[in-house]
Design an enzyme around this catalytic site. Structure first.
Site, PDB file in Angstrom:
ATOM      1  N   HIS A   1      -1.847   8.660   9.654  1.00 43.05           N
ATOM      2  CA  HIS A   1      -2.327   9.285   8.424  1.00 43.05           C
ATOM      3  C   HIS A   1      -3.852   9.199   8.400  1.00 43.05           C
ATOM      4  O   HIS A   1      -4.449   8.392   9.121  1.00 43.05           O
ATOM      5  CB  HIS A   1      -1.745   8.568   7.208  1.00 43.05           C
ATOM      6  CG  HIS A   1      -0.278   8.793   7.030  1.00 43.05           C
ATOM      7  ND1 HIS A   1       0.367   8.517   5.844  1.00 43.05           N
ATOM      8  CD2 HIS A   1       0.680   9.265   7.862  1.00 43.05           C
ATOM      9  CE1 HIS A   1       1.645   8.806   5.937  1.00 43.05           C
ATOM     10  NE2 HIS A   1       1.865   9.256   7.172  1.00 43.05           N
TER      11      HIS A   1
ATOM     12  N   GLU B   1      -5.988   7.940   6.292  1.00 44.60           N
ATOM     13  CA  GLU B   1      -6.548   6.634   5.944  1.00 44.60           C
ATOM     14  C   GLU B   1      -6.418   5.648   7.097  1.00 44.60           C
ATOM     15  O   GLU B   1      -7.373   4.935   7.423  1.00 44.60           O
ATOM     16  CB  GLU B   1      -5.853   6.068   4.704  1.00 44.60           C
ATOM     17  CG  GLU B   1      -6.036   6.884   3.450  1.00 44.60           C
ATOM     18  CD  GLU B   1      -4.953   7.927   3.214  1.00 44.60           C
ATOM     19  OE1 GLU B   1      -4.726   8.282   2.049  1.00 44.60           O
ATOM     20  OE2 GLU B   1      -4.328   8.396   4.194  1.00 44.60           O
TER      21      GLU B   1
ATOM     22  N   CYS C   1      -0.441   6.792   0.372  1.00 45.30           N
ATOM     23  CA  CYS C   1       0.998   6.524   0.440  1.00 45.30           C
ATOM     24  C   CYS C   1       1.197   5.004   0.581  1.00 45.30           C
ATOM     25  O   CYS C   1       0.229   4.268   0.794  1.00 45.30           O
ATOM     26  CB  CYS C   1       1.611   7.268   1.619  1.00 45.30           C
ATOM     27  SG  CYS C   1       1.234   6.529   3.229  1.00 45.30           S
TER      28      CYS C   1
ATOM     29  N   CYS D   1      -0.358   3.611   3.870  1.00 45.09           N
ATOM     30  CA  CYS D   1      -1.822   3.614   3.860  1.00 45.09           C
ATOM     31  C   CYS D   1      -2.369   2.590   2.880  1.00 45.09           C
ATOM     32  O   CYS D   1      -3.363   1.922   3.176  1.00 45.09           O
ATOM     33  CB  CYS D   1      -2.342   5.009   3.529  1.00 45.09           C
ATOM     34  SG  CYS D   1      -2.001   6.202   4.850  1.00 45.09           S
TER      35      CYS D   1
END
Length: 152
Positions: free
Chosen positions: A49, A51, A79, A82
């Site tokens: 992801h 991040e 999320c 993350c």
């Protein structure tokens, strides 16, 4: 600090992403350290992801696993994975643009993960089976007794 400038960088990364529409930048003392878009598809890595990818790049650039003194600007509310990575990296603050509801509206819904975490392990959709705990505890004992370990 120019918060809007850094958020615009994260948003620009999200717009150019070849993964999902997410971007993140990490800043220290008003200077850009690292930035990344979502790299799940290009890297065939479900953990890539924006991040997490930005954290990996920042840690590599700064030569540390501890990002205290840094802040993250992300195009969307993190999320669960993350958010966990942000806490583990010890970032000082999170700035975000889109909400998790906005993400759910376009098919990126993490509610099922939050729901699963509230359930007992035996009630979760993904079976979880514990094996060989007594054998695995040896590594924990060795770690605990190691006076030269690096705490984190």
């Amino acid at each position: 600090m120019d918060h809007e400038k850094f958020m615009r960088m994260a948003i620009e990364l999200s717009e150019k992403s070849q993964g999902g529409p997410f971007g993140a930048v990490i800043v220290k003392n008003g200077e850009l350290v690292a930035g990344s878009s979502n790299m799940v598809v290009p890297n065939n890595d479900p953990t890539a992801h924006a991040e997490v990818s930005a954290i990996r790049l920042a840690c590599e650039k700064l030569g540390t696993f501890n990002l205290q003194g840094c802040e993250i600007y992300t195009s969307c509310e993190p999320c669960p994975m993350c958010l966990g990575a942000i806490y583990w990296a010890r970032l000082d603050k999170i700035y975000y643009a889109n909400t998790k509801v906005d993400a759910a509206d376009i098919g990126f819904d993490d509610k099922f993960i939050y729901d699963e975490l509230d359930l007992a392990m035996g009630d979760r959709k993904l079976p979880i089976v514990q094996l060989l705990r007594d054998e695995a505890l040896k590594a924990f004992r060795q770690w605990s007794e190691n006076e030269g370990k690096t705490e984190y």
